[in-house]
Motif scaffolding. Structure first.
Motif, PDB file in Angstrom:
ATOM      1  N   VAL A 294      53.345   4.044  19.917  1.00  0.00           N
ATOM      2  CA  VAL A 294      52.811   4.778  18.756  1.00  0.00           C
ATOM      3  C   VAL A 294      51.297   4.634  18.829  1.00  0.00           C
ATOM      4  N   THR A 295      50.592   5.762  18.863  1.00  0.00           N
ATOM      5  CA  THR A 295      49.136   5.692  19.036  1.00  0.00           C
ATOM      6  C   THR A 295      48.413   6.027  17.729  1.00  0.00           C
ATOM      7  N   ALA A 296      47.206   5.491  17.621  1.00  0.00           N
ATOM      8  CA  ALA A 296      46.378   5.799  16.450  1.00  0.00           C
ATOM      9  C   ALA A 296      46.146   7.307  16.375  1.00  0.00           C
ATOM     10  N   GLY A 297      45.926   7.929  17.545  1.00  0.00           N
ATOM     11  CA  GLY A 297      45.671   9.370  17.571  1.00  0.00           C
ATOM     12  C   GLY A 297      46.870  10.174  17.080  1.00  0.00           C
ATOM     13  N   GLY A 298      48.063   9.764  17.506  1.00  0.00           N
ATOM     14  CA  GLY A 298      49.283  10.470  17.089  1.00  0.00           C
ATOM     15  C   GLY A 298      49.478  10.371  15.586  1.00  0.00           C
ATOM     16  N   VAL A 299      49.334   9.160  15.056  1.00  0.00           N
ATOM     17  CA  VAL A 299      49.516   8.943  13.615  1.00  0.00           C
ATOM     18  C   VAL A 299      48.447   9.718  12.844  1.00  0.00           C
ATOM     19  N   TYR A 300      47.205   9.652  13.356  1.00  0.00           N
ATOM     20  CA  TYR A 300      46.098  10.356  12.696  1.00  0.00           C
ATOM     21  C   TYR A 300      46.376  11.857  12.614  1.00  0.00           C
ATOM     22  N   GLU A 301      46.787  12.443  13.749  1.00  0.00           N
ATOM     23  CA  GLU A 301      47.006  13.897  13.759  1.00  0.00           C
ATOM     24  C   GLU A 301      48.136  14.307  12.825  1.00  0.00           C
ATOM     25  N   LEU A 302      49.200  13.519  12.821  1.00  0.00           N
ATOM     26  CA  LEU A 302      50.320  13.866  11.930  1.00  0.00           C
ATOM     27  C   LEU A 302      49.897  13.776  10.470  1.00  0.00           C
ATOM     28  N   LEU A 303      49.189  12.688  10.132  1.00  0.00           N
ATOM     29  CA  LEU A 303      48.763  12.529   8.731  1.00  0.00           C
ATOM     30  C   LEU A 303      47.739  13.598   8.343  1.00  0.00           C
ATOM     31  N   ARG A 304      46.828  13.897   9.269  1.00  0.00           N
ATOM     32  CA  ARG A 304      45.803  14.920   8.994  1.00  0.00           C
ATOM     33  C   ARG A 304      46.469  16.274   8.719  1.00  0.00           C
ATOM     34  N   ASP A 305      47.418  16.672   9.604  1.00  0.00           N
ATOM     35  CA  ASP A 305      48.061  17.978   9.453  1.00  0.00           C
ATOM     36  C   ASP A 305      48.958  17.999   8.215  1.00  0.00           C
ATOM     37  N   ALA A 306      49.686  16.915   7.998  1.00  0.00           N
ATOM     38  CA  ALA A 306      50.580  16.855   6.826  1.00  0.00           C
ATOM     39  C   ALA A 306      49.755  16.873   5.540  1.00  0.00           C
ATOM     40  N   HIS A 307      48.591  16.238   5.592  1.00  0.00           N
ATOM     41  CA  HIS A 307      47.716  16.200   4.416  1.00  0.00           C
ATOM     42  C   HIS A 307      47.164  17.585   4.094  1.00  0.00           C
ATOM     43  N   GLU A 308      46.889  18.369   5.140  1.00  0.00           N
ATOM     44  CA  GLU A 308      46.413  19.742   4.885  1.00  0.00           C
ATOM     45  C   GLU A 308      47.479  20.565   4.172  1.00  0.00           C
ATOM     46  N   LEU A 309      48.709  20.249   4.486  1.00  0.00           N
ATOM     47  CA  LEU A 309      49.846  20.985   3.930  1.00  0.00           C
ATOM     48  C   LEU A 309      50.185  20.509   2.516  1.00  0.00           C
ATOM     49  N   VAL A 310      50.247  19.174   2.383  1.00  0.00           N
ATOM     50  CA  VAL A 310      50.657  18.556   1.115  1.00  0.00           C
ATOM     51  C   VAL A 310      49.669  17.410   0.832  1.00  0.00           C
ATOM     52  N   PRO A 311      48.557  17.704   0.173  1.00  0.00           N
ATOM     53  CA  PRO A 311      47.499  16.677   0.033  1.00  0.00           C
ATOM     54  C   PRO A 311      47.985  15.379  -0.616  1.00  0.00           C
ATOM     55  N   GLY A 312      48.977  15.462  -1.477  1.00  0.00           N
ATOM     56  CA  GLY A 312      49.444  14.269  -2.204  1.00  0.00           C
ATOM     57  C   GLY A 312      50.089  13.207  -1.327  1.00  0.00           C
ATOM     58  N   ILE A 313      50.349  13.493  -0.057  1.00  0.00           N
ATOM     59  CA  ILE A 313      51.026  12.474   0.764  1.00  0.00           C
ATOM     60  C   ILE A 313      50.178  11.221   0.951  1.00  0.00           C
ATOM     61  N   THR A 314      48.855  11.332   0.792  1.00  0.00           N
ATOM     62  CA  THR A 314      48.015  10.140   1.015  1.00  0.00           C
ATOM     63  C   THR A 314      48.266   9.070  -0.048  1.00  0.00           C
ATOM     64  N   GLU A 315      48.941   9.442  -1.136  1.00  0.00           N
ATOM     65  CA  GLU A 315      49.272   8.455  -2.186  1.00  0.00           C
ATOM     66  C   GLU A 315      50.510   7.630  -1.829  1.00  0.00           C
ATOM     67  N   LEU A 316      51.282   8.085  -0.835  1.00  0.00           N
ATOM     68  CA  LEU A 316      52.601   7.473  -0.593  1.00  0.00           C
ATOM     69  C   LEU A 316      52.504   6.299   0.369  1.00  0.00           C
ATOM     70  N   PRO A 317      53.339   5.267   0.161  1.00  0.00           N
ATOM     71  CA  PRO A 317      53.381   4.187   1.149  1.00  0.00           C
ATOM     72  C   PRO A 317      53.864   4.698   2.502  1.00  0.00           C
ATOM     73  N   LEU A 318      53.172   4.262   3.560  1.00  0.00           N
ATOM     74  CA  LEU A 318      53.596   4.581   4.937  1.00  0.00           C
ATOM     75  C   LEU A 318      54.489   3.434   5.370  1.00  0.00           C
ATOM     76  N   THR A 319      55.785   3.711   5.583  1.00  0.00           N
ATOM     77  CA  THR A 319      56.730   2.608   5.799  1.00  0.00           C
ATOM     78  C   THR A 319      57.151   2.411   7.248  1.00  0.00           C
ATOM     79  N   GLU A 320      56.946   3.427   8.081  1.00  0.00           N
ATOM     80  CA  GLU A 320      57.391   3.245   9.469  1.00  0.00           C
ATOM     81  C   GLU A 320      56.684   4.233  10.386  1.00  0.00           C
TER      82      GLU A 320
END
Ligand code: GLY
Length: 395
Positions: A294-320
């Motif tokens: 699991v790479t920092a880049g992979g996690v970053y890109e997924l969170l960045r793209d998901a955040h563009e779609l649904v900004p509220g995800i940054t409030e949620l605990p990242l569990t896995e």
């Protein structure tokens, strides 16, 4: 048999040996056992594999691609089986629920390019006779209020559902055990071939398993089993997918009602909400061989793209965070059924559709094992399509 091998407790062997205990191997073993075949399965950790990472979208319509219309037929046939399959599996596993949820999917566009791409997908879906409705951005947000204000439009596909692959794997494992499948929790090291016929396998601990027929269902590893003649070895390769799991606290529910997906800067991103509050965000698609870091880049890109779609995800605990390997074939479609080596069948190469194709794969393989006939629906996916291509390339 080699002098150094020792016989297994099931001295007489089985009718069928399945190599690989992911969901494809398990469903094959379960269905074969239910058809009355004495079935054994070899895998060091049955129930593991890509299903432990996959999001579990049953996305026959929203994951349609140009040139994959034949695969669409197989995907739709399997999707149609899911309700009955889930009910049957619940009964056979002693009541385990696989989380089959008829929630539908919303595929959205974030800018003019995405919207053009989605419009093309919509046209293709309609040409294929699929149900899919074009919505404005406002209509999308009315359905899913957590969507970003910038969403420009989307496709509502009420027929693309979801299942929880981890629960699916657990239920299949229990159903296999209850159906009498004999598990060998050891890696299969080499296919045994006797008089030009597959006759079992040798395991890494030296055990020799004899079987009337062998099914190679080891996902990406299927192309690496020693002893398989080169012309029969399936042309599968691993395609890495990194996936995140977040948790929606009860105070935020319902965060999303259905699967939401988009193509952001050319990469697919999807958010799959489960009833238990889990929110799966996937997935990268990387040609990195056997790497599952699991790479920092992979996690970053997924969170960045998901955040563009649904900004509220940054409030949620990242569990896995986790990475798995999709078993991809040269035409993105699975290899199902008999090979040029008598007694050896394949059930691999499911690529992005392993969870979706689980019900149909089990049914098709069991039918082949019992009758010797590959059902009509699976004929375009015979492994012989690659043998023919290989022979042509040698001419
Ligand atoms: N089918 C979803 C994926 O492979 O990422």
């Amino acid at each position: 048999m080699l002098a150094s091998t020792r016989r297994s407790p099931g001295e007489r062997g089985s009718d069928v040996l399945v190599i690989g205990g992911g969901i494809i191997g398990l469903v094959t073993a379960w269905r074969a056992a239910r058809r009355g075949l004495r079935t054994a399965l070899a895998d060091p950790a049955p129930g593991g594999g890509a299903a432990q990472v996959a999001a579990g979208m049953l996305a026959a319509v929203t994951e349609l691609h140009y040139g994959e219309e034949t695969l669409l037929g197989l995907n739709l046939a399997s999707a149609a089986r899911y309700p009955e399959f889930a009910a049957e599996l619940a009964e056979a596993s002693g009541g385990l629920d696989i989380g089959f949820r008829t929630c539908g999917t919303l595929a959205v566009a974030l800018d003019a390019d995405d919207r053009a791409h989605l419009r093309e997908l919509h046209a293709l879906q309609r040409r294929c006779g699929l149900e899919s409705e074009w919505l404005t951005g406002r209509e999308c947000r009315r359905l899913e209020p957590m969507l970003a204000p910038g969403v420009r439009g989307g496709l509502r596909v009420d027929g693309d559902h979801q299942v929880d692959p981890r629960r699916l794997a657990a239920a299949l494992l229990a159903a296999c055990e209850r159906a009498g499948v004999v598990f060998h929790r050891v890696r299969a090291e080499r296919l045994t071939v006797v008089r030009d016929r597959a006759a079992g396998a040798e395991l890494a601990d030296g055990t020799a398993l004899a079987a009337g027929q062998v099914v190679l269902a080891a996902g990406s590893l299927s192309g690496r089993l020693a002893g398989v003649p080169p012309e029969v070895l399936p042309p599968v390769r691993p395609v890495k997918g990194q996936v995140l799991r977040l948790t929606v606290p009860p105070a935020y529910a319902p965060f999303l009602q259905r699967t939401v997906r988009a193509v952001v800067r050319g990469s697919h991103v999807y958010l799959v909400p489960r009833e238990n509050g889990e929110l799966v965000v996937g997935a990268t698609s990387e040609e990195q061989g056997w790497d599952t870091t699991v790479t920092a880049g992979g996690v970053y890109e997924l969170l960045r793209d998901a955040h563009e779609l649904v900004p509220g995800i940054t409030e949620l605990p990242l569990t896995e965070t986790r990475a798995g390997l999709r078993p991809a074939s040269p035409d993105n479609a699975p290899l199902l059924g008999p090979t040029a080596l008598p007694g050896l069948h394949l059930a691999t190469g499911h690529y992005r559709n392993g969870v979706l194709l689980t019900p149909l794969t089990g049914e098709v393989l069991a039918e082949v094992l019992v009758s010797g006939e590959l059902p009509e629906v699976a004929r375009p996916f015979t492994p012989f399509r690659f043998s023919a291509a290989r022979e042509e390339s040698l001419v």
